[in-house]
Enzyme design. Structure first.
Site, PDB file in Angstrom:
ATOM      1  N   ASP A   7      10.212  25.220 -28.400  1.00 51.09           N
ATOM      2  CA  ASP A   7       9.395  24.015 -28.522  1.00 51.09           C
ATOM      3  C   ASP A   7       9.425  23.312 -27.170  1.00 51.09           C
ATOM      4  OD1 ASP A   7       8.337  21.469 -28.946  1.00 51.09           O
ATOM      5  OD2 ASP A   7       9.238  21.239 -30.924  1.00 51.09           O
TER       6      ASP A   7
ATOM      7  N   ASN B 182       2.571  25.968 -19.087  1.00 51.11           N
ATOM      8  CA  ASN B 182       1.248  26.018 -19.695  1.00 51.11           C
ATOM      9  C   ASN B 182       1.215  25.370 -21.083  1.00 51.11           C
ATOM     10  OD1 ASN B 182      -1.559  27.140 -19.780  1.00 51.11           O
ATOM     11  ND2 ASN B 182      -0.701  28.290 -21.490  1.00 51.11           N
TER      12      ASN B 182
ATOM     13  N   TYR C  50      -5.312  12.660 -24.087  1.00 54.26           N
ATOM     14  CA  TYR C  50      -5.371  13.942 -23.380  1.00 54.26           C
ATOM     15  C   TYR C  50      -5.785  13.720 -21.928  1.00 54.26           C
ATOM     16  CZ  TYR C  50      -6.353  18.900 -22.587  1.00 54.26           C
ATOM     17  OH  TYR C  50      -6.350  20.202 -22.099  1.00 54.26           O
TER      18      TYR C  50
ATOM     19  N   LYS D 158      -3.119  14.646 -18.860  1.00 56.46           N
ATOM     20  CA  LYS D 158      -3.427  15.652 -17.852  1.00 56.46           C
ATOM     21  C   LYS D 158      -3.527  15.052 -16.449  1.00 56.46           C
ATOM     22  CE  LYS D 158      -3.460  19.341 -20.407  1.00 56.46           C
ATOM     23  NZ  LYS D 158      -2.326  20.299 -20.294  1.00 56.46           N
TER      24      LYS D 158
ATOM     25  N   THR E  88     -11.228  29.764 -24.626  1.00 59.62           N
ATOM     26  CA  THR E  88     -10.009  30.244 -25.263  1.00 59.62           C
ATOM     27  C   THR E  88     -10.206  30.329 -26.774  1.00 59.62           C
ATOM     28  OG1 THR E  88      -9.111  28.026 -25.577  1.00 59.62           O
ATOM     29  CG2 THR E  88      -8.619  29.129 -23.486  1.00 59.62           C
TER      30      THR E  88
END
Length: 259
Positions: free
Chosen positions: A67, A94, A165, A169, A200
């Site tokens: 985790d 990643n 998000y 980032k 993806t």
């Protein structure tokens, strides 16, 4: 076409979040270039399945369940790598995605604190914890290369990511730069890749291909990028070909940042 040049021959690499998407593409690319790869993921079944598939192909890759938000687990993975291989050359961080409770289309005033913090932990905290222990392991070994995964959401504002998000980032990019400066004299290079709209599995499970193509119209090239194209950028930054590059953010965005 096999374009391998053994650029990572004899190197030992860690790829966190390596069971699918961009992470899986990085694992495959590093193995093609001669690296021994340890990769992590939160789901044992997916990791073990990929580990077996890679072994069947003759690759030296090991999966460790982890985790990315758990400091003890992260430290344990890195300690195991050093103890097993006696070296630790490359790390790709990643791990990261939007929390399930954090709407990708949410607005600031509608975002619950718990959702905001969960997304930050999945992206920023996980990157910090990984870097903390990777750097500590690389210092006595004489250096190494670290590459983080950010997103174009950390560079440009779009409708395709939550406020948390975008914030997380952007912070990953600046954290990368801070670490690059702090450890430049220690032969530890730290860079970051910022993918744009990327095809993806996770993205294609959330948006249809038509919707993704619409999102990708912000790319002057007019299409989404592929995980494999992202993996090539990570390969370069982690190889000796990038020996003088540190603190750099590489956008994989079809020209978006130039527009």
């Amino acid at each position: 076409m096999d374009t391998s040049r053994n650029r990572l021959q004899s190197k030992v690499a860690l790829v966190t979040g390596g069971t699918k998407g961009i992470g899986k593409a990085i694992v495959m690319r590093f193995l093609q270039e001669g690296a021994t790869v340890v990769f992590t993921g939160s789901t044992a079944e997916a990791g073990q399945e990929l580990e077996q598939a890679l072994a069947n192909q003759g690759h030296e890759a090991a999966f460790m369940q982890c985790d990315g938000r758990d400091e003890q687990q992260i430290a344990g993975v890195i300690e195991c790598i050093v103890a097993t291989y006696g070296r630790f050359d490359i790390a790709v961080n990643n791990v990261g995605n939007t929390a399930p409770s954090d709407s990708a289309l949410g607005k600031v005033h509608e975002t619950p604190l718990e959702a905001f913090e969960d997304t930050l932990h999945r992206n920023l905290t996980s990157t910090f914890l990984s870097m903390k222990h990777e750097i500590a392991a690389m210092l006595p070994l004489g250096g190494g290369a670290i590459c983080n995964t950010a997103s174009m959401a950390g560079v440009r504002v779009s409708s395709a990511g939550s406020p948390a998000y975008h914030a997380a980032k952007a912070a990953v990019i600046h954290l990368t730069r801070k670490a690059a400066i702090q450890y430049a004299r220690d032969n530890i290079r730290v860079n970051v890749v910022a993918p744009g709209a990327t095809a993806t599995e996770r993205v294609l499970s959330r948006w249809t291909r038509e919707e993704l193509d619409q999102l990708a119209t912000v790319h002057p090239m007019g299409r989404a990028v592929t995980p494999e194209e992202c993996a090539d950028a990570f390969l370069f930054l982690c190889s000796d070909e990038a020996a003088s590059i540190t603190g750099h953010m590489v956008p994989i965005d079809g020209g978006w940042t130039a527009n």
